[in-house]
Write an enzyme that holds these catalytic residues in place. Sequence first.
Site, PDB file in Angstrom:
ATOM      1  N   TYR A  26       0.830  -1.205   0.000  1.00 24.87           N
ATOM      2  CA  TYR A  26       0.000   0.000   0.000  1.00 24.87           C
ATOM      3  C   TYR A  26       0.867   1.258   0.000  1.00 24.87           C
ATOM      4  O   TYR A  26       0.546   2.250  -0.653  1.00 24.87           O
ATOM      5  CB  TYR A  26      -0.934  -0.001   1.218  1.00 24.87           C
ATOM      6  CG  TYR A  26      -1.709   1.276   1.365  1.00 24.87           C
ATOM      7  CD1 TYR A  26      -2.791   1.551   0.530  1.00 24.87           C
ATOM      8  CD2 TYR A  26      -1.356   2.223   2.315  1.00 24.87           C
ATOM      9  CE1 TYR A  26      -3.502   2.740   0.648  1.00 24.87           C
ATOM     10  CE2 TYR A  26      -2.057   3.409   2.437  1.00 24.87           C
ATOM     11  CZ  TYR A  26      -3.122   3.665   1.600  1.00 24.87           C
ATOM     12  OH  TYR A  26      -3.812   4.843   1.725  1.00 24.87           O
ATOM     13  N   GLU A  27       1.986   1.211   0.739  1.00 21.52           N
ATOM     14  CA  GLU A  27       2.866   2.366   0.851  1.00 21.52           C
ATOM     15  C   GLU A  27       3.854   2.456  -0.315  1.00 21.52           C
ATOM     16  O   GLU A  27       4.817   3.216  -0.260  1.00 21.52           O
ATOM     17  CB  GLU A  27       3.582   2.356   2.201  1.00 21.52           C
ATOM     18  CG  GLU A  27       2.620   2.599   3.349  1.00 21.52           C
ATOM     19  CD  GLU A  27       3.279   2.630   4.713  1.00 21.52           C
ATOM     20  OE1 GLU A  27       4.464   2.231   4.833  1.00 21.52           O
ATOM     21  OE2 GLU A  27       2.603   3.054   5.670  1.00 21.52           O
ATOM     22  N   TYR A  87      -2.420  -1.379  10.843  1.00 17.06           N
ATOM     23  CA  TYR A  87      -3.005  -1.802   9.574  1.00 17.06           C
ATOM     24  C   TYR A  87      -4.273  -2.612   9.818  1.00 17.06           C
ATOM     25  O   TYR A  87      -4.292  -3.511  10.660  1.00 17.06           O
ATOM     26  CB  TYR A  87      -2.002  -2.664   8.802  1.00 17.06           C
ATOM     27  CG  TYR A  87      -2.514  -3.159   7.471  1.00 17.06           C
ATOM     28  CD1 TYR A  87      -2.632  -2.302   6.383  1.00 17.06           C
ATOM     29  CD2 TYR A  87      -2.874  -4.482   7.303  1.00 17.06           C
ATOM     30  CE1 TYR A  87      -3.104  -2.748   5.159  1.00 17.06           C
ATOM     31  CE2 TYR A  87      -3.346  -4.946   6.083  1.00 17.06           C
ATOM     32  CZ  TYR A  87      -3.453  -4.077   5.013  1.00 17.06           C
ATOM     33  OH  TYR A  87      -3.919  -4.527   3.809  1.00 17.06           O
ATOM     34  N   VAL A  88      -5.298  -2.265   9.076  1.00 20.07           N
ATOM     35  CA  VAL A  88      -6.537  -3.036   9.032  1.00 20.07           C
ATOM     36  C   VAL A  88      -6.811  -3.312   7.560  1.00 20.07           C
ATOM     37  O   VAL A  88      -6.759  -2.391   6.728  1.00 20.07           O
ATOM     38  CB  VAL A  88      -7.715  -2.278   9.685  1.00 20.07           C
ATOM     39  CG1 VAL A  88      -9.018  -3.042   9.492  1.00 20.07           C
ATOM     40  CG2 VAL A  88      -7.441  -2.041  11.160  1.00 20.07           C
ATOM     41  N   GLY A  94     -14.083   0.454   8.299  1.00 19.67           N
ATOM     42  CA  GLY A  94     -15.408   1.049   8.424  1.00 19.67           C
ATOM     43  C   GLY A  94     -16.321   0.317   9.382  1.00 19.67           C
ATOM     44  O   GLY A  94     -17.468   0.704   9.567  1.00 19.67           O
ATOM     45  N   GLY A  98     -10.470  -0.712  13.449  1.00 16.75           N
ATOM     46  CA  GLY A  98      -9.331   0.194  13.607  1.00 16.75           C
ATOM     47  C   GLY A  98      -9.502   1.106  14.803  1.00 16.75           C
ATOM     48  O   GLY A  98      -8.566   1.322  15.574  1.00 16.75           O
ATOM     49  N   SER A  99     -10.701   1.627  14.978  1.00 17.18           N
ATOM     50  CA  SER A  99     -10.969   2.498  16.129  1.00 17.18           C
ATOM     51  C   SER A  99     -10.775   1.746  17.441  1.00 17.18           C
ATOM     52  O   SER A  99     -10.205   2.277  18.400  1.00 17.18           O
ATOM     53  CB  SER A  99     -12.383   3.060  16.052  1.00 17.18           C
ATOM     54  OG  SER A  99     -12.519   3.911  14.942  1.00 17.18           O
ATOM     55  N   TYR A 132      -5.932   9.595  12.161  1.00 18.85           N
ATOM     56  CA  TYR A 132      -5.221  10.039  13.363  1.00 18.85           C
ATOM     57  C   TYR A 132      -5.713  11.403  13.841  1.00 18.85           C
ATOM     58  O   TYR A 132      -5.936  11.609  15.042  1.00 18.85           O
ATOM     59  CB  TYR A 132      -3.712  10.071  13.116  1.00 18.85           C
ATOM     60  CG  TYR A 132      -3.145   8.722  12.716  1.00 18.85           C
ATOM     61  CD1 TYR A 132      -3.528   7.557  13.367  1.00 18.85           C
ATOM     62  CD2 TYR A 132      -2.227   8.619  11.681  1.00 18.85           C
ATOM     63  CE1 TYR A 132      -3.021   6.328  12.995  1.00 18.85           C
ATOM     64  CE2 TYR A 132      -1.704   7.381  11.308  1.00 18.85           C
ATOM     65  CZ  TYR A 132      -2.109   6.239  11.967  1.00 18.85           C
ATOM     66  OH  TYR A 132      -1.601   5.020  11.606  1.00 18.85           O
TER      67      TYR A 132
END
Length: 156
Positions: A26-27, A87-88, A94, A98-99, A132
């Site tokens: 992804y990065e 990472y999720v 959604g 992650g939260s 963030y």
Amino acid sequence: MSIAIRAAQVDDAVLIHAFIQELADYEKEPDAVEVTPNVLRQQLQAAPKPFEAWMVTLDGEVVGFALTFTTYSTWRGRPGLWLEDFYVRPSARGNGAGSALFRHLGALCRERGYGRLELAALDWNTLATDFYQKRGATPMKDWTTWRFDGAALEAL
């Protein structure tokens, strides 16, 4: 939906490696990952461990992780937590996983008396920076991360 957070176990090494590779892809650094599942397995068994990892599950399936290590602030006189990777999987985003994982890291800092939680994010990764900032993080102004590696590190 059921969300749970647990500490990574030795048997998670292959999955952690897969998440690291997905994040590197992804990065836009797919060839940068040098660590292997075997190295991660060894490090998860080490004493002391060089890192801690936290796995987030959604309905019993591991869908993401956070990898952290302890830092120290001389100005605060307290340890802190460095978030190296967070990472999720896109298919699980959604849904609050992650939260929940991020809240876990905050609770961990409070429980341990840490003075801060820090991380680095790529400037172009607005998905991450928005995540963030929504939770109260602020970018460090006037600070640039410097790195010695490869030949520069050998030359030291």
